[in-house]
Enzyme design. Structure first.
Site, PDB file in Angstrom:
ATOM      1  N   TRP A 180     -20.353  -5.340 -35.999  1.00  0.00           N
ATOM      2  CA  TRP A 180     -21.453  -5.581 -36.928  1.00  0.00           C
ATOM      3  C   TRP A 180     -22.780  -5.833 -36.233  1.00  0.00           C
ATOM      4  O   TRP A 180     -23.824  -5.860 -36.874  1.00  0.00           O
ATOM      5  CB  TRP A 180     -21.136  -6.810 -37.798  1.00  0.00           C
ATOM      6  CG  TRP A 180     -20.544  -7.944 -36.978  1.00  0.00           C
ATOM      7  CD1 TRP A 180     -19.211  -8.219 -36.858  1.00  0.00           C
ATOM      8  CD2 TRP A 180     -21.232  -8.880 -36.139  1.00  0.00           C
ATOM      9  NE1 TRP A 180     -19.030  -9.274 -35.983  1.00  0.00           N
ATOM     10  CE2 TRP A 180     -20.259  -9.703 -35.532  1.00  0.00           C
ATOM     11  CE3 TRP A 180     -22.576  -9.112 -35.850  1.00  0.00           C
ATOM     12  CZ2 TRP A 180     -20.581 -10.730 -34.645  1.00  0.00           C
ATOM     13  CZ3 TRP A 180     -22.904 -10.128 -34.962  1.00  0.00           C
ATOM     14  CH2 TRP A 180     -21.915 -10.924 -34.379  1.00  0.00           C
ATOM     15  N   LYS A 204     -14.886   3.646 -38.932  1.00  0.00           N
ATOM     16  CA  LYS A 204     -14.794   2.438 -39.746  1.00  0.00           C
ATOM     17  C   LYS A 204     -15.786   1.417 -39.210  1.00  0.00           C
ATOM     18  O   LYS A 204     -15.566   0.808 -38.162  1.00  0.00           O
ATOM     19  CB  LYS A 204     -13.378   1.838 -39.677  1.00  0.00           C
ATOM     20  CG  LYS A 204     -13.183   0.724 -40.707  1.00  0.00           C
ATOM     21  CD  LYS A 204     -12.048  -0.200 -40.372  1.00  0.00           C
ATOM     22  CE  LYS A 204     -12.436  -1.256 -39.370  1.00  0.00           C
ATOM     23  NZ  LYS A 204     -13.516  -2.174 -39.820  1.00  0.00           N
ATOM     24  N   PRO A 205     -16.901   1.234 -39.921  1.00  0.00           N
ATOM     25  CA  PRO A 205     -17.822   0.178 -39.492  1.00  0.00           C
ATOM     26  C   PRO A 205     -17.240  -1.179 -39.844  1.00  0.00           C
ATOM     27  O   PRO A 205     -16.305  -1.272 -40.635  1.00  0.00           O
ATOM     28  CB  PRO A 205     -19.085   0.464 -40.323  1.00  0.00           C
ATOM     29  CG  PRO A 205     -18.624   1.239 -41.503  1.00  0.00           C
ATOM     30  CD  PRO A 205     -17.354   1.952 -41.121  1.00  0.00           C
ATOM     31  N   ASP A 206     -17.801  -2.232 -39.280  1.00  0.00           N
ATOM     32  CA  ASP A 206     -17.328  -3.573 -39.604  1.00  0.00           C
ATOM     33  C   ASP A 206     -17.621  -3.879 -41.084  1.00  0.00           C
ATOM     34  O   ASP A 206     -18.624  -3.421 -41.633  1.00  0.00           O
ATOM     35  CB  ASP A 206     -18.037  -4.596 -38.722  1.00  0.00           C
ATOM     36  CG  ASP A 206     -17.412  -5.965 -38.858  1.00  0.00           C
ATOM     37  OD1 ASP A 206     -16.467  -6.258 -38.092  1.00  0.00           O
ATOM     38  OD2 ASP A 206     -17.847  -6.736 -39.749  1.00  0.00           O
ATOM     39  N   SER A 256     -14.403  -6.944 -29.742  1.00  0.00           N
ATOM     40  CA  SER A 256     -13.972  -8.026 -28.851  1.00  0.00           C
ATOM     41  C   SER A 256     -12.870  -7.555 -27.895  1.00  0.00           C
ATOM     42  O   SER A 256     -12.128  -6.612 -28.189  1.00  0.00           O
ATOM     43  CB  SER A 256     -13.455  -9.196 -29.692  1.00  0.00           C
ATOM     44  OG  SER A 256     -12.319  -8.781 -30.406  1.00  0.00           O
ATOM     45  N   GLU A 277     -15.307  -0.587 -25.459  1.00  0.00           N
ATOM     46  CA  GLU A 277     -16.550  -1.277 -25.086  1.00  0.00           C
ATOM     47  C   GLU A 277     -16.408  -2.702 -25.587  1.00  0.00           C
ATOM     48  O   GLU A 277     -16.502  -2.940 -26.794  1.00  0.00           O
ATOM     49  CB  GLU A 277     -17.760  -0.603 -25.762  1.00  0.00           C
ATOM     50  CG  GLU A 277     -17.870   0.898 -25.531  1.00  0.00           C
ATOM     51  CD  GLU A 277     -18.331   1.245 -24.137  1.00  0.00           C
ATOM     52  OE1 GLU A 277     -18.829   0.352 -23.440  1.00  0.00           O
ATOM     53  OE2 GLU A 277     -18.174   2.407 -23.745  1.00  0.00           O
ATOM     54  N   CYS A 311     -23.809  -7.332 -26.880  1.00  0.00           N
ATOM     55  CA  CYS A 311     -22.773  -7.327 -25.832  1.00  0.00           C
ATOM     56  C   CYS A 311     -23.373  -7.514 -24.450  1.00  0.00           C
ATOM     57  O   CYS A 311     -22.769  -8.142 -23.592  1.00  0.00           O
ATOM     58  CB  CYS A 311     -21.974  -6.040 -25.901  1.00  0.00           C
ATOM     59  SG  CYS A 311     -22.989  -4.567 -25.776  1.00  0.00           S
ATOM     60  N   GLU A 409     -17.099 -16.136 -23.982  1.00  0.00           N
ATOM     61  CA  GLU A 409     -18.261 -15.491 -24.601  1.00  0.00           C
ATOM     62  C   GLU A 409     -18.641 -16.255 -25.873  1.00  0.00           C
ATOM     63  O   GLU A 409     -17.801 -16.471 -26.744  1.00  0.00           O
ATOM     64  CB  GLU A 409     -17.895 -14.040 -24.958  1.00  0.00           C
ATOM     65  CG  GLU A 409     -19.061 -13.245 -25.505  1.00  0.00           C
ATOM     66  CD  GLU A 409     -18.648 -11.848 -25.999  1.00  0.00           C
ATOM     67  OE1 GLU A 409     -17.561 -11.719 -26.586  1.00  0.00           O
ATOM     68  OE2 GLU A 409     -19.429 -10.906 -25.793  1.00  0.00           O
TER      69      GLU A 409
HETATM   70  P1  NAD Z   1     -13.858  -7.541 -33.435  1.00  0.00           P
HETATM   71  O1  NAD Z   1     -13.009  -7.025 -32.352  1.00  0.00           O
HETATM   72  O2  NAD Z   1     -13.357  -8.667 -34.244  1.00  0.00           O
HETATM   73  O3  NAD Z   1     -14.207  -6.375 -34.513  1.00  0.00           O
HETATM   74  C1  NAD Z   1     -14.785  -5.161 -34.136  1.00  0.00           C
HETATM   75  C2  NAD Z   1     -14.243  -4.050 -35.052  1.00  0.00           C
HETATM   76  O4  NAD Z   1     -12.841  -3.965 -34.896  1.00  0.00           O
HETATM   77  C3  NAD Z   1     -14.488  -4.291 -36.541  1.00  0.00           C
HETATM   78  O5  NAD Z   1     -14.786  -3.070 -37.174  1.00  0.00           O
HETATM   79  C4  NAD Z   1     -13.153  -4.825 -37.024  1.00  0.00           C
HETATM   80  O6  NAD Z   1     -12.918  -4.569 -38.396  1.00  0.00           O
HETATM   81  C5  NAD Z   1     -12.196  -4.030 -36.157  1.00  0.00           C
HETATM   82  N1  NAD Z   1     -10.886  -4.635 -35.957  1.00  0.00           N
HETATM   83  C6  NAD Z   1     -10.552  -5.953 -35.954  1.00  0.00           C
HETATM   84  N2  NAD Z   1      -9.229  -6.089 -35.732  1.00  0.00           N
HETATM   85  C7  NAD Z   1      -8.721  -4.847 -35.577  1.00  0.00           C
HETATM   86  C8  NAD Z   1      -7.406  -4.320 -35.316  1.00  0.00           C
HETATM   87  N3  NAD Z   1      -6.346  -5.122 -35.146  1.00  0.00           N
HETATM   88  N4  NAD Z   1      -7.254  -2.974 -35.212  1.00  0.00           N
HETATM   89  C9  NAD Z   1      -8.318  -2.158 -35.351  1.00  0.00           C
HETATM   90  N5  NAD Z   1      -9.565  -2.587 -35.619  1.00  0.00           N
HETATM   91  C10 NAD Z   1      -9.766  -3.917 -35.709  1.00  0.00           C
HETATM   92  O7  NAD Z   1     -15.244  -7.847 -32.766  1.00  0.00           O
HETATM   93  P2  NAD Z   1     -16.468  -8.648 -33.395  1.00  0.00           P
HETATM   94  O8  NAD Z   1     -16.257 -10.079 -33.145  1.00  0.00           O
HETATM   95  O9  NAD Z   1     -16.723  -8.215 -34.766  1.00  0.00           O
HETATM   96  O10 NAD Z   1     -17.661  -8.089 -32.474  1.00  0.00           O
HETATM   97  C11 NAD Z   1     -18.201  -8.829 -31.453  1.00  0.00           C
HETATM   98  C12 NAD Z   1     -17.585  -8.430 -30.120  1.00  0.00           C
HETATM   99  O11 NAD Z   1     -17.912  -7.083 -29.841  1.00  0.00           O
HETATM  100  C13 NAD Z   1     -18.133  -9.255 -28.964  1.00  0.00           C
HETATM  101  O12 NAD Z   1     -17.094  -9.611 -28.102  1.00  0.00           O
HETATM  102  C14 NAD Z   1     -19.074  -8.283 -28.269  1.00  0.00           C
HETATM  103  O13 NAD Z   1     -19.289  -8.562 -26.918  1.00  0.00           O
HETATM  104  C15 NAD Z   1     -18.390  -6.979 -28.501  1.00  0.00           C
HETATM  105  N6  NAD Z   1     -19.326  -5.838 -28.392  1.00  0.00           N
HETATM  106  C16 NAD Z   1     -19.250  -5.054 -27.280  1.00  0.00           C
HETATM  107  C17 NAD Z   1     -20.146  -3.995 -27.119  1.00  0.00           C
HETATM  108  C18 NAD Z   1     -20.107  -3.118 -25.889  1.00  0.00           C
HETATM  109  O14 NAD Z   1     -20.756  -2.067 -25.884  1.00  0.00           O
HETATM  110  N7  NAD Z   1     -19.411  -3.485 -24.840  1.00  0.00           N
HETATM  111  C19 NAD Z   1     -21.110  -3.753 -28.110  1.00  0.00           C
HETATM  112  C20 NAD Z   1     -21.148  -4.581 -29.217  1.00  0.00           C
HETATM  113  C21 NAD Z   1     -20.242  -5.629 -29.354  1.00  0.00           C
END
Ligand code: NAD
Length: 540
Positions: A180, A204-206, A256, A277, A311, A409
């Site tokens: 998101w 699938k966006p958040d 994450s 990522e 990130c 983090e």
């Molecule tokens: P998250 O992992 O909870 O969610 C990210 C996405 O994954 C969402 O669309 C979510 O619905 C989906 N998701 C969650 N559980 C899943 C599963 N079991 N199977 C498949 N999809 C699933 O992450 P978040 O907390 O929403 O985002 C923040 C994190 O993203 C931070 O750790 C940040 O550092 C990282 N991030 C990294 C980059 C990069 O380029 N390295 C960029 C942006 C964010």
């Protein structure tokens, strides 16, 4: 804003769910026919919807239909059908679509920024980064896809008689799961590279930020992307992730590290590739010869852009002890001068966090640090007076390994400052912990800074800049080492990940194996002689 600068334990605001009465009473912030126009593009047949609220104000934005696992299967089937023609389209056709997208995004940037501000709560200046980054990515791959994908001649085993080419064919259907924090950028940039390579996409966006992604999809179709090539579903990742991964030919995930590990395991079971990522705990090194004003300005952007929900943002700041106090004074002054607010107008330095969950993590990290003896040099308080999820940009001093914010983090506007005495110590500190996403080095001696950069185990290192120099240089790969991920976006790697490499050889005249009446032994002797001759001639 007037951040607290005392070392007292903060009185953190703990938000509950937004008051339903308030939500029902509030008028929708967006025209609902506009929202329906966007959500109609979703593959979502469950008949259920969730109410999307603006994080900065709590105002309702619209009702977002929920997709089911069955919707994922039909999105995958449609994408697979569309991939057949799209995979055969010429580089020129794909490039035209991407250049039109580039122009459309720049022309419609105000609408895009408005939607991003509503949906994410970020300030307009940070929303601006998103259409800019996506437009530049579309232009980059439009102009370079030929260079990255055209068949390449390789050296054949027998000079002149074996002609061999390396071909790149699309994987098929790419699943993209995005977070998101940069809802327009993260939902689109990886998919742009995937379609440039001739794939179809199911994304699938958040669930916090589907509208920005859907606006991107509308723009893609307006730019001429054939129907069906990009399908979008929405809902919880733990429900939709598995059917996406089970039916895709490649998975691109941003989010994450914990979720990344789950996805990597699922991809391993299917023997399909993935790029991940993931999170970071990114360091900045300020050397004693640094321009301290420039370093302080860079550190503010590095730590507090998009409320630290980035990130590549910085949560650890290591400063040479000789200039530590002078630097910290400048850094604290700039941080305290930041303007916080919920408006969409220009001139606001930092907006809201995305959710109650994010606010709780941030407040917990600061409270825990203060409880264990850290000092708050700036910020340290939630700001419910500005909106439900606001938190001040916060600088901590005296953070020790027993505190959660030392290595975990935060993904929020919290940074810890530490002194160092030698460069070796600074490099060791930068490399401490599990992550390896981004780092920055501030020094007037670029050569020295580059030598230090080579010793830092991060996928990107910026010299005299926080993160934008690498993030915006689209011809260079971007991604994480260690627990920050696998694979790279941007550059050649960013598009090659979506292709299968196929080597096609044509053999002229000479056959392999004994012929012309030669015995096996004579054939082996002739071949050995030929290899020795070619080695001497430098041809093999
Ligand atoms: P998250 O992992 O909870 O969610 C990210 C996405 O994954 C969402 O669309 C979510 O619905 C989906 N998701 C969650 N559980 C899943 C599963 N079991 N199977 C498949 N999809 C699933 O992450 P978040 O907390 O929403 O985002 C923040 C994190 O993203 C931070 O750790 C940040 O550092 C990282 N991030 C990294 C980059 C990069 O380029 N390295 C960029 C942006 C964010």
């Amino acid at each position: 804003m007037t951040p607290a600068s005392s070392g007292n334990r903060s009185s953190a605001h703990r938000p509950g769910p937004l008051d339903p009465e308030h939500v029902l009473a509030a008028t929708y912030a967006l025209d609902q026919s506009y929202v329906r126009g966007l959500t109609d593009q979703l593959v979502a047949t469950s008949g259920t919807a969730s109410r999307l609220l603006a994080p900065a104000t709590g105002q309702p934005l619209g009702n977002i239909p929920t997709s089911t696992p069955a919707d994922v299967l039909s999105a995958m089937a449609r994408a697979r059908e569309a991939a057949k023609d799209w995979g055969l389209s010429s580089f020129a056709e794909r490039s035209e679509v991407l250049m039109r997208l580039h122009e459309l995004i720049l022309d419609r940037r105000e609408e895009i920024m408005d939607l991003i501000c509503w949906e994410s709560g970020k300030s307009r200046i940070h929303a601006f980064d998103e259409p800019l980054h996506v437009a530049l990515t579309a232009r980059y791959y439009a102009r370079t896809l030929d260079r990255h994908l055209a068949p390449k001649r390789r050296d054949g085993v027998v000079p002149f008689l074996t002609q061999i080419e390396e071909h790149r064919t699309p994987k098929g259907v790419v699943a993209i799961i995005s977070p998101w924090n940069y809802p327009f950028t993260m939902a689109l940039v990886d998919g742009i590279a995937a379609i440039a390579a001739g794939n179809a996409v199911v994304s699938k966006p958040d669930h916090h930020t589907p509208l920005s992604a859907l606006l991107g999809l509308a723009l893609l179709e307006e730019a001429g992307l054939p129907e069906g090539v990009w399908q979008m579903v929405t809902g919880a990742g733990r429900v939709l992730g598995t059917p996406m991964i089970e039916n895709a030919d490649y998975v691109c995930f941003t989010g994450s590290t914990a979720t990344g590990r789950v996805i990597a395991r699922q991809c391993a079971d299917r023997l399909i590739g993935c790029s991940l990522e993931l999170g970071g705990k990114n360091p900045i090194l300020v050397l004693r010869d640094a321009d301290l004003d420039r370093a302080a300005e860079g550190a503010v952007r590095a730590a507090f852009s998009n409320g630290g929900q980035l990130c590549v943002s910085t949560e650890r700041l290591y400063v040479d002890a000789e200039v530590h106090d002078e630097f910290v004074e400048k850094f604290v002054a700039r941080t305290k001068a930041m303007r916080l607010g919920a408006g969409h107008e220009w001139g606001i330095d930092m907006g809201s966090l995305i959710s109650a969950e994010q606010l709780t993590t941030v407040a917990d990290h600061v409270d825990d640090a203060v409880h264990h003896g850290a000092r708050v040099l700036a910020g340290g308080r939630a700001r419910p007076d500005l909106g439900p999820y606001f938190y001040e940009p916060t600088i901590l001093d005296g953070v020790t390994p027993d505190m959660a914010c030392h290595a975990d983090e935060t993904f929020g506007p919290v940074i810890s400052v530490y002194p160092f005495t030698t460069e070796d110590e600074a490099v060791d500190l930068a490399n401490a912990g599990d992550y390896g996403l981004n780092a920055a080095v501030f020094s007037r001696d670029n050569k020295r800074a580059r030598l230090i950069a080579n010793r830092i185990k991060c996928g990107t290192v910026n010299i005299n800049e926080a993160f934008s120099a690498t993030f915006a240089s689209l011809d260079a790969p971007m991604g994480g080492m260690r627990s920050s991920g696998i694979g790279r976006r941007q550059g050649a790697e960013g598009i090659h990940r979506y292709t299968e490499v196929q080597s096609v050889a044509t053999q002229y005249l000479l056959r392999f194996g004994p012929h012309w009446g030669l015995t096996d032994e004579a054939y082996a002797a002739v071949m050995t002689g030929a290899v020795k001759l070619l080695t001497r001639l430098g041809r093999a």
